[in-house]
Design a protein around this motif. Structure first.
Motif, PDB file in Angstrom:
ATOM      1  N   VAL A   1       3.847  -1.039   3.783  1.00  0.00           N
ATOM      2  CA  VAL A   1       3.262   0.317   3.555  1.00  0.00           C
ATOM      3  C   VAL A   1       4.343   1.306   3.490  1.00  0.00           C
ATOM      4  O   VAL A   1       5.548   1.418   4.113  1.00  0.00           O
ATOM      5  CB  VAL A   1       2.229   0.648   4.914  1.00  0.00           C
ATOM      6  CG1 VAL A   1       1.850   2.045   4.735  1.00  0.00           C
ATOM      7  CG2 VAL A   1       1.150  -0.375   5.026  1.00  0.00           C
TER       8      VAL A   1
ATOM      9  N   VAL B   1      -3.892   4.451  -1.105  1.00  0.00           N
ATOM     10  CA  VAL B   1      -4.962   4.921  -0.272  1.00  0.00           C
ATOM     11  C   VAL B   1      -5.216   6.416  -0.605  1.00  0.00           C
ATOM     12  O   VAL B   1      -4.434   6.996  -0.157  1.00  0.00           O
ATOM     13  CB  VAL B   1      -4.598   4.718   1.489  1.00  0.00           C
ATOM     14  CG1 VAL B   1      -5.716   5.270   2.265  1.00  0.00           C
ATOM     15  CG2 VAL B   1      -4.280   3.174   1.520  1.00  0.00           C
TER      16      VAL B   1
ATOM     17  N   ASP C   1       1.811  -6.472   5.967  1.00  0.00           N
ATOM     18  CA  ASP C   1       1.659  -5.692   4.652  1.00  0.00           C
ATOM     19  C   ASP C   1       2.679  -4.581   4.903  1.00  0.00           C
ATOM     20  O   ASP C   1       3.191  -4.039   5.700  1.00  0.00           O
ATOM     21  CB  ASP C   1       0.164  -4.891   4.481  1.00  0.00           C
ATOM     22  CG  ASP C   1      -0.839  -5.742   3.872  1.00  0.00           C
ATOM     23  OD1 ASP C   1      -0.475  -6.933   3.586  1.00  0.00           O
ATOM     24  OD2 ASP C   1      -1.940  -5.225   3.908  1.00  0.00           O
TER      25      ASP C   1
ATOM     26  N   ALA D   1      -7.226   2.827   6.557  1.00  0.00           N
ATOM     27  CA  ALA D   1      -7.150   1.902   5.653  1.00  0.00           C
ATOM     28  C   ALA D   1      -6.965   0.588   6.688  1.00  0.00           C
ATOM     29  O   ALA D   1      -7.073  -0.537   6.444  1.00  0.00           O
ATOM     30  CB  ALA D   1      -6.105   2.010   4.622  1.00  0.00           C
TER      31      ALA D   1
ATOM     32  N   ARG E   1      -3.856   0.544  -5.367  1.00  0.00           N
ATOM     33  CA  ARG E   1      -3.187   0.279  -4.202  1.00  0.00           C
ATOM     34  C   ARG E   1      -2.625   1.343  -3.314  1.00  0.00           C
ATOM     35  O   ARG E   1      -1.710   1.516  -2.446  1.00  0.00           O
ATOM     36  CB  ARG E   1      -1.924  -0.662  -4.236  1.00  0.00           C
ATOM     37  CG  ARG E   1      -2.063  -1.983  -4.949  1.00  0.00           C
ATOM     38  CD  ARG E   1      -3.218  -3.139  -4.262  1.00  0.00           C
ATOM     39  NE  ARG E   1      -2.504  -3.635  -3.111  1.00  0.00           N
ATOM     40  CZ  ARG E   1      -3.039  -4.738  -2.381  1.00  0.00           C
ATOM     41  NH1 ARG E   1      -4.494  -4.894  -2.783  1.00  0.00           N
ATOM     42  NH2 ARG E   1      -2.440  -4.898  -1.630  1.00  0.00           N
TER      43      ARG E   1
ATOM     44  N   ARG F   1      -8.089  -3.043   4.803  1.00  0.00           N
ATOM     45  CA  ARG F   1      -7.315  -2.869   3.673  1.00  0.00           C
ATOM     46  C   ARG F   1      -5.946  -3.161   3.965  1.00  0.00           C
ATOM     47  O   ARG F   1      -5.161  -3.981   3.479  1.00  0.00           O
ATOM     48  CB  ARG F   1      -7.510  -1.774   3.091  1.00  0.00           C
ATOM     49  CG  ARG F   1      -8.505  -1.613   1.910  1.00  0.00           C
ATOM     50  CD  ARG F   1      -8.544  -0.188   1.238  1.00  0.00           C
ATOM     51  NE  ARG F   1      -8.770   0.815   2.138  1.00  0.00           N
ATOM     52  CZ  ARG F   1      -9.061   2.176   1.879  1.00  0.00           C
ATOM     53  NH1 ARG F   1      -8.641   2.539   0.739  1.00  0.00           N
ATOM     54  NH2 ARG F   1      -9.546   3.108   2.618  1.00  0.00           N
ATOM     55  N   ILE F   2      -5.376  -2.278   4.995  1.00  0.00           N
ATOM     56  CA  ILE F   2      -4.026  -2.674   5.424  1.00  0.00           C
ATOM     57  C   ILE F   2      -4.190  -3.952   6.610  1.00  0.00           C
ATOM     58  O   ILE F   2      -4.598  -3.612   7.482  1.00  0.00           O
ATOM     59  CB  ILE F   2      -3.258  -1.311   5.859  1.00  0.00           C
ATOM     60  CG1 ILE F   2      -3.070  -0.615   4.658  1.00  0.00           C
ATOM     61  CG2 ILE F   2      -2.170  -1.760   6.499  1.00  0.00           C
ATOM     62  CD1 ILE F   2      -2.406   0.877   4.977  1.00  0.00           C
TER      63      ILE F   2
ATOM     64  N   TRP G   1       0.797  -1.097   0.149  1.00  0.00           N
ATOM     65  CA  TRP G   1       0.057   0.017   0.015  1.00  0.00           C
ATOM     66  C   TRP G   1       0.993   1.211  -0.006  1.00  0.00           C
ATOM     67  O   TRP G   1       2.049   1.168   0.784  1.00  0.00           O
ATOM     68  CB  TRP G   1      -1.036   0.111   1.321  1.00  0.00           C
ATOM     69  CG  TRP G   1      -2.150  -1.128   1.174  1.00  0.00           C
ATOM     70  CD1 TRP G   1      -2.018  -2.235   1.855  1.00  0.00           C
ATOM     71  CD2 TRP G   1      -3.184  -0.980   0.402  1.00  0.00           C
ATOM     72  NE1 TRP G   1      -3.103  -2.979   1.529  1.00  0.00           N
ATOM     73  CE2 TRP G   1      -3.704  -2.117   0.865  1.00  0.00           C
ATOM     74  CE3 TRP G   1      -3.825   0.022  -0.385  1.00  0.00           C
ATOM     75  CZ2 TRP G   1      -5.046  -2.516   0.048  1.00  0.00           C
ATOM     76  CZ3 TRP G   1      -5.054  -0.539  -0.948  1.00  0.00           C
ATOM     77  CH2 TRP G   1      -5.486  -1.606  -0.569  1.00  0.00           C
TER      78      TRP G   1
END
Ligand code: UT7
Length: 323
Positions: A305, A272, A303, A293, A270, A298-299, A246
């Motif tokens: 980021v 935000v 993940d 997120a 991808r 979503r996250i 993300w």
């Protein structure tokens, strides 16, 4: 080899209750919903109530982040803001008192829209070197208080809000070593002062001043600087763009978000995006987007980021973390 890292163990956001639409602004200045949406992607923003200060927004976001982390206290509070409650002391000390936290350090960081990235970097370094074991990093702004409400070129762009994360030290090897903040890079170029600044201050006019911006010129620097610092931060962590799940960018303008993703070759789905309903909340925009997120799923844990921002100064920077 054992490494010590800062892990993001909680996040939270807070937005003032009052929502102001583009149509409402169009009744005040010569603008239109159509112009604002087309040029910026902004549809509405939240505006703090009378008597609602940056420290109140920051405290509300911090409470949610602490709750999300299952923690009650930290030993460092960093508030990134360009709109502090007072010239001094730091807004962070007000937040400390409101949260009922005794001891530790509390201070503000001023890098305008890049403030949260600067704050993360400072807190991460403090944790890595053992100065702190836990930290709250908060981005909080009441930009509505430093806008010229007769200047259509700036007053439609900003909103108020706060976002926060809780960092906790983790030591270990293998998986543990790969979790948390992996790299950050900060930049500033003071020569660009006149393109984005507030025309006041305690040492000059004795007033807070209002935002002055040459939007088109700022825009020209934004995509270039942001794409550059993203690439640099990935290289510092030894990761590739394909490893990033993300992108959580500073929310200034949808065209900057799209342009940066395109220049990098990053999939737009991808990225935000909150600029449509938050507008530009300066230092609060990245942690607010992150918190949103995370909250909507979503996250997820694990993940990767990538957070990035650019603002007055100019300042710009990026921070890469595995959640
Ligand atoms: O967060 C910190 C970093 N800040 C940024 O990243 C902001 C970067 N800049 C931008 O996002 C964009 O430059 C803006 C959204 C600020 C402006 O968009 P633009 O496409 O660059 O517009 P412009 O400034 O070139 O103005 C185009 C026209 C001008 O009219 P003329 O000279 O072409 O007749 C402006 O006077 O749009 C006019 N205009 C407006 N019209 C209706 C400017 N503001 C407005 C408005 N409503 N609110």
């Amino acid at each position: 080899m054992t490494v010590r890292r800062s892990v993001i163990v909680g996040s939270g956001g807070y937005l003032p209750e009052r929502v102001v639409t583009n149509d409402e602004l169009a009744r005040r200045v010569d603008t239109s919903d159509e112009w604002i949406v087309e040029r910026t992607g902004i549809r509405s923003r939240h505006i703090a109530a009378e008597g609602e200060f940056t420290s109140h927004l920051a405290t509300a976001a911090a409470r949610r982040a602490l709750q999300n982390a299952g923690m009650a206290t930290v030993d460092m509070i960093v508030v990134a803001t360009a709109t502090p409650d007072e010239t001094f002391p730091a807004t962070a000390t007000r937040v400390q008192k409101a949260l009922g936290i005794d001891g530790g350090a509390a201070f503000d960081v001023q890098a305008v829209c890049t403030g949260f990235i600067y704050g993360l970097s400072v807190a991460d370094n403090a944790i890595r070197c053992g100065e702190a074991d836990t930290a709250l990093v908060i981005g909080a702004e009441t930009f509505s208080r430093i806008l010229d409400w007769d200047d259509r070129a700036t007053c439609v762009l900003f909103g108020d809000g706060a976002g926060a994360v809780v960092l906790r030290a983790a030591e270990g090897v293998g998986t543990t070593a790969d979790t948390g903040i992996l790299a950050h890079k900060l930049h500033a170029d003071g020569r660009q002062h006149d393109l984005l600044y507030a025309d006041g201050g305690p040492s000059t006019t004795g007033t807070a001043g209002v935002v002055r911006m040459e939007g088109r010129k700022v825009f020209r620097h934004a995509v270039e600087n942001l794409a550059g610092v993203v690439t640099e931060t990935l290289a510092a962590a030894g990761l590739a763009l394909a490893d990033v799940d993300w992108l959580v960018p500073h929310q200034a303008n949808i065209r900057i978000l799209d342009g940066t993703a395109k220049k990098l070759g990053f999939p737009p789905d991808r990225v935000v995006i909150t600029v449509d309903h938050h507008a530009n909340t300066s230092a609060a925009s990245v942690p607010l987007a992150l918190a949103e997120a995370v909250a909507d799923g979503r996250i997820r844990p694990g993940d990767v980021v990538l957070m990035e921002a650019m603002g007055g100064g100019f300042t710009w920077g990026a921070c890469l973390a595995r959640m």
